[in-house]
Every structure is written in C-alpha cells, then in structure tokens.
Design a protein around this motif. Structure first.
Motif, short mmCIF file in Angstrom:
data_model
loop_
_atom_site.label_atom_id
_atom_site.label_comp_id
_atom_site.label_asym_id
_atom_site.label_seq_id
_atom_site.Cartn_x
_atom_site.Cartn_y
_atom_site.Cartn_z
N ARG A 23 10.64 -7.60 -6.09
CA ARG A 23 11.73 -7.57 -5.10
C ARG A 23 11.41 -6.59 -3.98
O ARG A 23 11.61 -6.89 -2.79
N ILE A 24 10.93 -5.41 -4.32
CA ILE A 24 10.58 -4.41 -3.31
C ILE A 24 9.47 -4.93 -2.40
O ILE A 24 9.55 -4.84 -1.18
N LEU A 25 8.44 -5.50 -3.01
CA LEU A 25 7.32 -6.01 -2.22
C LEU A 25 7.70 -7.24 -1.40
O LEU A 25 7.12 -7.50 -0.35
N ALA A 26 8.70 -7.99 -1.85
CA ALA A 26 9.18 -9.14 -1.08
C ALA A 26 9.86 -8.67 0.21
O ALA A 26 9.83 -9.37 1.22
N ASP A 27 10.46 -7.48 0.17
CA ASP A 27 11.15 -6.95 1.34
C ASP A 27 10.23 -6.22 2.31
O ASP A 27 10.60 -5.95 3.44
N GLU A 28 9.04 -5.88 1.85
CA GLU A 28 8.08 -5.12 2.67
C GLU A 28 6.82 -5.94 2.84
O GLU A 28 6.49 -6.77 2.01
N ARG A 29 6.07 -5.65 3.87
CA ARG A 29 4.80 -6.36 4.06
C ARG A 29 3.77 -5.90 3.04
O ARG A 29 3.19 -6.70 2.33
N GLU A 30 3.55 -4.62 2.99
CA GLU A 30 2.61 -4.00 2.04
C GLU A 30 3.07 -2.58 1.78
O GLU A 30 3.61 -1.94 2.67
N ALA A 57 -1.21 -11.98 -12.98
CA ALA A 57 -0.45 -13.22 -12.82
C ALA A 57 -0.51 -13.73 -11.38
O ALA A 57 0.13 -14.72 -11.05
N ASP A 58 -1.25 -13.04 -10.54
CA ASP A 58 -1.42 -13.36 -9.12
C ASP A 58 -0.12 -13.25 -8.33
O ASP A 58 0.03 -13.83 -7.26
N LEU A 59 0.84 -12.51 -8.84
CA LEU A 59 2.10 -12.29 -8.13
C LEU A 59 1.98 -11.15 -7.12
O LEU A 59 2.79 -11.04 -6.21
N VAL A 60 0.98 -10.31 -7.31
CA VAL A 60 0.74 -9.18 -6.41
C VAL A 60 -0.74 -9.19 -6.06
O VAL A 60 -1.60 -9.44 -6.92
N ARG A 61 -1.01 -8.94 -4.80
CA ARG A 61 -2.40 -8.81 -4.33
C ARG A 61 -2.56 -7.41 -3.77
O ARG A 61 -1.60 -6.78 -3.34
N GLU A 62 -3.79 -6.95 -3.77
CA GLU A 62 -4.07 -5.61 -3.26
C GLU A 62 -5.12 -5.67 -2.17
O GLU A 62 -5.91 -6.61 -2.10
N ARG A 63 -5.06 -4.66 -1.30
CA ARG A 63 -6.01 -4.55 -0.20
C ARG A 63 -6.34 -3.08 -0.02
O ARG A 63 -5.45 -2.23 0.01
N MET A 73 3.22 -8.85 -2.12
CA MET A 73 3.66 -9.93 -3.00
C MET A 73 2.96 -11.23 -2.64
O MET A 73 2.72 -11.51 -1.47
N ASN A 74 2.66 -12.04 -3.65
CA ASN A 74 2.20 -13.40 -3.48
C ASN A 74 3.20 -14.29 -4.21
O ASN A 74 3.24 -14.31 -5.44
N ALA A 75 4.01 -15.02 -3.48
CA ALA A 75 5.11 -15.80 -4.08
C ALA A 75 4.67 -17.12 -4.69
O ALA A 75 5.43 -17.72 -5.46
N GLU A 76 3.48 -17.58 -4.41
CA GLU A 76 3.04 -18.90 -4.87
C GLU A 76 3.23 -19.12 -6.37
O GLU A 76 3.74 -20.18 -6.77
N PRO A 77 2.86 -18.19 -7.25
CA PRO A 77 3.05 -18.43 -8.69
C PRO A 77 4.52 -18.59 -9.10
O PRO A 77 4.81 -19.18 -10.15
N LEU A 78 5.45 -18.11 -8.28
CA LEU A 78 6.87 -18.25 -8.62
C LEU A 78 7.34 -19.70 -8.51
O LEU A 78 8.38 -20.05 -9.04
#
Length: 106
Positions: A23-30, A57-63, A73-78
C-alpha cells in the motif's frame, strides 16, 4: 537451503506487514528502506525480510541508485488475486439474486 525464487503471490500478501508495504509503495513512486522503516514498529532488517518475500513474488522491484536501493511496487502479480476473487464475486452476486427472487416469490 535453496530459496523459493517464485513465491506464491497469495503467500506474499497473507501478512499484514507486507500488505502495508504494498500500500505504501502503491502511493509512492519509489522509496528506499530508510523511508519505509518508520511506518512499522520493527527494525530495518525485519522490513527488509518482508521486502524480500514481496520481491520473490515479483510484487516489489528494486533499483540501485548509487549506494541506495529503492523499492517500487509491481502490480501485475495482483491480477492473479483479482481473477481469483472475481469468481467469488460472481458467486455471491448470483446467490444474492436467487435469494432476492425467492423472497419476492413469498
């Protein structure tokens, strides 16, 4: 011990801490770890472990940004969760319609 590389999305979202992270990452870019940690009553190591499960689970990506790791966040798996829930939405809508019809007949 070999870590599970493709963790089940349902397992990943089963924990309230991980749902809050999403939820936090959905509200923020990174966000970097040090900006995520204050949202929880646990240390960076614990938050990092939750992020690892979400990454598996590929729900979060890092850079990497210099010395900092930023998470997004990566929403695709949802979509798998949405598709699974849609069956039950149809189930309850159909049962509600049948109940309404039965009550109307009485």
């Amino acid at each position: 011990m070999n870590k599970e590389l493709n963790r089940d999305v349902f397992v990943a979202i089963a924990d309230p801490t991980r749902r809050k992270l999403i939820r936090i990452l959905a509200d923020e870019r990174e966000l970097p770890l040090y900006k995520l940690t204050p949202h929880f009553q646990m240390g960076r190591t614990a938050v990092s472990k939750h992020l690892t499960i979400l990454k598996e689970a590929d729900l979060v990506r890092e850079r990497k940004a210099g010395r900092e790791t930023r998470y997004r966040m990566n929403a695709e798996p949802l979509k798998e969760v949405k598709d699974w829930l849609s069956y039950y939405e149809n189930f309850w809508n159909n049962n509600a319609a049948r109940l309404k019809k039965l009550l109307g007949e009485e």
